[in-house]
Each structure stands twice: as structure tokens, then as C-alpha cells.
Motif scaffolding. Structure first.
Motif, PDB file in Angstrom:
ATOM      1  N   ASP A 153     -13.436   0.171   2.945  1.00 16.87           N
ATOM      2  CA  ASP A 153     -13.660   0.578   1.559  1.00 16.87           C
ATOM      3  C   ASP A 153     -12.372   1.061   0.907  1.00 16.87           C
ATOM      4  N   LEU A 154     -11.409   1.432   1.759  1.00 13.08           N
ATOM      5  CA  LEU A 154     -10.161   2.003   1.258  1.00 13.08           C
ATOM      6  C   LEU A 154      -9.058   1.750   2.286  1.00 13.08           C
ATOM      7  N   THR A 155      -7.858   1.454   1.798  1.00  7.16           N
ATOM      8  CA  THR A 155      -6.699   1.265   2.670  1.00  7.16           C
ATOM      9  C   THR A 155      -5.642   2.293   2.316  1.00  7.16           C
ATOM     10  N   VAL A 192      -9.127  11.277   1.276  1.00  2.00           N
ATOM     11  CA  VAL A 192     -10.021  10.123   1.453  1.00  2.00           C
ATOM     12  C   VAL A 192     -11.449  10.552   1.128  1.00  2.00           C
ATOM     13  N   PRO A 193     -12.309   9.607   0.761  1.00  2.00           N
ATOM     14  CA  PRO A 193     -13.708   9.953   0.475  1.00  2.00           C
ATOM     15  C   PRO A 193     -14.546  10.012   1.747  1.00  2.00           C
ATOM     16  N   VAL A 194     -15.587  10.830   1.709  1.00  2.00           N
ATOM     17  CA  VAL A 194     -16.478  10.985   2.850  1.00  2.00           C
ATOM     18  C   VAL A 194     -17.390   9.759   2.975  1.00  2.00           C
ATOM     19  N   ASN A 195     -17.758   9.449   4.217  1.00  2.00           N
ATOM     20  CA  ASN A 195     -18.688   8.347   4.525  1.00  2.00           C
ATOM     21  C   ASN A 195     -18.202   6.988   4.032  1.00  2.00           C
ATOM     22  N   LYS A 196     -16.893   6.814   3.957  1.00  2.00           N
ATOM     23  CA  LYS A 196     -16.302   5.530   3.599  1.00  2.00           C
ATOM     24  C   LYS A 196     -15.383   5.075   4.734  1.00  2.00           C
ATOM     25  N   THR A 197     -15.375   3.774   4.989  1.00  2.52           N
ATOM     26  CA  THR A 197     -14.508   3.236   6.034  1.00  2.52           C
ATOM     27  C   THR A 197     -13.083   3.151   5.506  1.00  2.52           C
ATOM     28  N   VAL A 198     -12.192   3.880   6.161  1.00  2.00           N
ATOM     29  CA  VAL A 198     -10.795   3.952   5.740  1.00  2.00           C
ATOM     30  C   VAL A 198      -9.930   3.197   6.751  1.00  2.00           C
ATOM     31  N   ARG A 199      -9.211   2.218   6.256  1.00  2.00           N
ATOM     32  CA  ARG A 199      -8.261   1.469   7.080  1.00  2.00           C
ATOM     33  C   ARG A 199      -6.885   2.094   6.907  1.00  2.00           C
ATOM     34  N   VAL A 200      -6.278   2.494   8.008  1.00  2.00           N
ATOM     35  CA  VAL A 200      -4.954   3.110   7.979  1.00  2.00           C
ATOM     36  C   VAL A 200      -3.955   2.128   8.576  1.00  2.00           C
ATOM     37  N   ILE A 201      -2.981   1.721   7.789  1.00  2.00           N
ATOM     38  CA  ILE A 201      -1.907   0.888   8.320  1.00  2.00           C
ATOM     39  C   ILE A 201      -0.658   1.756   8.452  1.00  2.00           C
ATOM     40  N   LYS A 250      -5.263   7.372  17.154  1.00  2.00           N
ATOM     41  CA  LYS A 250      -3.849   7.551  17.509  1.00  2.00           C
ATOM     42  C   LYS A 250      -3.223   6.172  17.538  1.00  2.00           C
ATOM     43  N   ILE A 251      -2.267   5.935  16.646  1.00  2.00           N
ATOM     44  CA  ILE A 251      -1.660   4.613  16.527  1.00  2.00           C
ATOM     45  C   ILE A 251      -0.167   4.790  16.252  1.00  2.00           C
ATOM     46  N   ASP A 252       0.667   3.989  16.932  1.00  2.00           N
ATOM     47  CA  ASP A 252       2.113   4.088  16.748  1.00  2.00           C
ATOM     48  C   ASP A 252       2.533   3.568  15.381  1.00  2.00           C
ATOM     49  N   ALA A 253       3.564   4.199  14.829  1.00  2.00           N
ATOM     50  CA  ALA A 253       4.193   3.751  13.587  1.00  2.00           C
ATOM     51  C   ALA A 253       5.591   3.255  13.959  1.00  2.00           C
ATOM     52  N   ILE A 254       5.759   1.929  14.000  1.00  2.00           N
ATOM     53  CA  ILE A 254       6.965   1.313  14.547  1.00  2.00           C
ATOM     54  C   ILE A 254       7.756   0.648  13.422  1.00  2.00           C
ATOM     55  N   PRO A 255       9.065   0.910  13.334  1.00  2.00           N
ATOM     56  CA  PRO A 255       9.871   0.267  12.292  1.00  2.00           C
ATOM     57  C   PRO A 255       9.809  -1.262  12.390  1.00  2.00           C
ATOM     58  N   GLY A 256       9.614  -1.906  11.246  1.00  2.00           N
ATOM     59  CA  GLY A 256       9.577  -3.357  11.207  1.00  2.00           C
ATOM     60  C   GLY A 256       8.271  -3.972  11.664  1.00  2.00           C
ATOM     61  N   ARG A 257       7.258  -3.133  11.896  1.00  2.00           N
ATOM     62  CA  ARG A 257       5.978  -3.645  12.377  1.00  2.00           C
ATOM     63  C   ARG A 257       4.834  -2.875  11.714  1.00  2.00           C
ATOM     64  N   ILE A 258       3.722  -3.555  11.496  1.00  2.00           N
ATOM     65  CA  ILE A 258       2.535  -2.927  10.915  1.00  2.00           C
ATOM     66  C   ILE A 258       1.451  -2.817  11.985  1.00  2.00           C
ATOM     67  N   ASN A 259       0.957  -1.619  12.220  1.00  2.00           N
ATOM     68  CA  ASN A 259      -0.203  -1.387  13.072  1.00  2.00           C
ATOM     69  C   ASN A 259      -1.359  -0.891  12.200  1.00  2.00           C
ATOM     70  N   GLU A 260      -2.558  -0.994  12.717  1.00  2.00           N
ATOM     71  CA  GLU A 260      -3.698  -0.535  11.925  1.00  2.00           C
ATOM     72  C   GLU A 260      -4.748   0.132  12.808  1.00  2.00           C
ATOM     73  N   THR A 261      -5.456   1.064  12.220  1.00  2.00           N
ATOM     74  CA  THR A 261      -6.602   1.711  12.841  1.00  2.00           C
ATOM     75  C   THR A 261      -7.589   2.037  11.730  1.00  2.00           C
ATOM     76  N   TRP A 262      -8.673   2.717  12.075  1.00  2.00           N
ATOM     77  CA  TRP A 262      -9.682   2.997  11.053  1.00  2.00           C
ATOM     78  C   TRP A 262     -10.489   4.235  11.442  1.00  2.00           C
ATOM     79  N   PHE A 263     -11.164   4.780  10.450  1.00  2.00           N
ATOM     80  CA  PHE A 263     -12.095   5.882  10.695  1.00  2.00           C
ATOM     81  C   PHE A 263     -13.075   5.969   9.538  1.00  2.00           C
ATOM     82  N   THR A 264     -14.214   6.577   9.807  1.00  2.00           N
ATOM     83  CA  THR A 264     -15.207   6.894   8.778  1.00  2.00           C
ATOM     84  C   THR A 264     -15.570   8.360   8.950  1.00  2.00           C
ATOM     85  N   ALA A 265     -15.007   9.213   8.128  1.00  2.00           N
ATOM     86  CA  ALA A 265     -15.273  10.648   8.219  1.00  2.00           C
ATOM     87  C   ALA A 265     -16.664  10.951   7.675  1.00  2.00           C
TER      88      ALA A 265
END
Length: 284
Positions: free
Chosen positions: A129-131, A179-188, A206-221
Motif C-alpha cells: 500500500d506504501l513504499t 507510516v499508516p496502521v494496518n497497511k502493508t509497507v514495502r521498505v527498500i 532486518k535488511i542490509d542497506a548496501i551501496p549500489g544495491r537495492i534490498n527490500e523487506t515489508w511489514f504491516t503494523a
């Protein structure tokens, strides 16, 4: 033997008293608690599953440890020199050897099934729902919202004189990720200089933040509040002063915050955020 039993009893009493005294602080919501035992309280479905899997493994490990302890006691009592002046000459036992091969395999398979399900839940990012893009820099985080306008802001740890009452030391920041509650948040995540790691315990991410690369994870609070984390990858001298603060609000409050953020953090109305943050760090 009696002295040993008394000492063990005393140790058990001390442990029970310590746990009882710390019970109100067994787990904090969104932040660590003094004398905390166990994981922080869950605020997402992923963290619910992590806590369940943790407790599930704890029961299995406790059973294995108790079984091994019982075997050791039996061996000490039944097979010591006094009880067996003539030692046994047994070289092998086929049944026992088959059992100690098959049983551990079955236990590991029993553990593997929920483990793989949890990994799939964590790594399979659902439709968002949100990035939010989180960029790790030495030594602060920058956030941008690609779905909500062309703005970006830096999030720096508050110094001692800047914190308000109730804000935790080494965790409170000047600009929180909202971020809004009960929404799926994609974190890059990515890194601007060295490897960082974006971690929020109550979200189970827990996701690494690496120079020159995009990683992603998610959560719904699932609950409103402020949830804290920290950079979890050694990134230099101020690694310990690089907190993460995520403010979960209602959908209406989030919409209002976005409109305000577009004006406050507009890219074309302010100098580059990295320059501002660097100046603030140098002034410390």
C-alpha cells in the motif's frame, strides 16, 4: 550431595525471584525495557510468527537438554567404578545407533517445516500500500516516499538536551519515519557510503542497506505507536548512534502528515539533505 542440592535450590530460588521481579519488563512495545527478558512485543504478523517459532524451538531445546541431563545422571549413578567394579566390554548396539541417527533427523525435519514457512513469509513481499526508501548514511538515515511526492528528509539522533520527556536515550530522532496502521509497507534499502542494516525488532525486520544495491523487506503494523530500531551492521565510529524511529499513525493522520511533509521537505525548496545532515553531525 546434600550441600550440592542446597546450592542448586538456592540458585533456583534466585532465578525465580529475578524473573518475578522483572516480569513487568519482560518485553517492551517498540523499544527495549530495563531488565528485559525475551523479545520485544510484536506489532506485525511477521513478528507474531517469529515469537511463536522462538518459543516452539525453546520447548524442543529444553526437552533435548533435559533428556541429555537425565542420561548423564543415569551414567554417573549406574556406571561409576563403585557400581561397576568390572566395566562392560560392549562395543556397539545396533538399535541405539539407528535411533540416534533417525531421531535427530526427524527432529530437524519437524523444525524445518515451520522454519521454511517463516522464511517464505519474510522474504515474499506482498502487494504494498506504501513504499518507503531508507538510505543508510554515516551516521543517520534518509527517508523518501516515492508513492507520495518528491520529498526526502534525514533522521538524526537527538542529543541529550534535545530529547523531550519520555523519549528514549540513543533512540529518539528529530524526524521519524511515518507510516499508516494496518497497511502493508514495502521498505527498500540502500547505502550511500558503507554497508548499513535497517532493523526494527517489534516489526521482525532486518535488511542490509548496501551501496549500489537495492534490498527490500515489508511489514504491516497492527498497532499505532512509535517503534524503535538501530543500524545493525558495524558502519564506523558512530554506528551506535544511528537509530531508527517508525511512527505508526492512523490513515487520516498519515495523509495529513504527507501534505505537511511535501511542504517541509520539498527537494526544490531546501539544500540537499545530505549536506544539511553532514553539517549537523559536524556541529556536534
Amino acid at each position: 550431595m546434600m550441600l550440592l542440592l542446597k546450592r542448586l535450590t538456592m540458585l533456583a530460588m534466585i532465578v525465580v525471584a529475578t524473573v518475578g521481579a522483572a516480569e513487568p519488563a519482560l518485553a517492551g512495545l517498540g523499544q527495549p525495557s530495563p531488565w528485559q527478558l525475551g523479545l520485544q512485543q510484536s506489532a506485525t504478523p511477521v513478528m507474531d510468527n517469529i515469537i511463536w517459532f522462538h518459543d516452539f524451538l525453546l520447548y524442543i531445546i529444553t526437552g533435548i537438554a533435559a533428556f541429555v541431563l537425565a542420561l548423564l545422571i543415569v551414567v554417573m549413578l549406574r556406571f561409576n567404578a563403585r557400581a561397576n567394579p568390572i566395566p562392560s566390554r560392549t562395543t556397539h548396539n545396533t538399535l541405539i545407533e539407528i535411533a540416534w541417527t533417525i531421531i535427530p533427523i526427524m527432529i530437524l525435519m519437524f523444525i524445518a517445516v515451520p522454519s521454511f514457512k517463516l522464511l517464505f513469509l519474510q522474504l515474499n513481499v506482498p502487494p504494498a500500500d506504501l513504499t518507503v526508501k531508507a538510505t543508510g548514511k554515516q551516521w543517520y538515515w534518509s527517508y523518501s516516499y516515492p508513492d507520495n511526492g518528491d520529498f526526502e528528509f534525514d533522521s538524526l539522533m537527538l542529543k541529550e538536551g534535545e530529547r523531550k520527556e519520555g523519549q528514549p536515550r540513543l533512540l529518539a530522532v528529530d524526524n521519524e519515519m511515518v507510516v499508516p496502521v494496518n497497511k502493508t509497507v514495502r521498505v527498500i534499502t540502500t547505502g550511500a557510503d558503507v554497508i548499513h542494516s535497517f532493523a526494527v525488532p517489534s516489526f521482525g525486520i532486518k535488511i542490509d542497506a548496501i551501496p549500489g544495491r537495492i534490498n527490500e523487506t515489508w511489514f504491516t503494523a497492527t498497532r499505532e505507536g512509535i517503534y524503535y530500531g538501530q543500524c545493525s551492521e558495524l558502519c564506523g565510529k558512530d554506528h551506535a548512534f544511528m537509530p531508527i524511529a517508525v511512527h505508526v499513525v492512523s490513515e487520516q493522520a498519515f495523509s495529513a502528515w504527507v501534505e505537511d511533509a511535501k511542504k517541509k521537505f520539498a527537494r526544490d525548496e531546501a539544500p540537499p539533505s545530505s549536506a544539511v545532515a553532514a553539517a549537523q553531525l559536524l556541529s556536534r
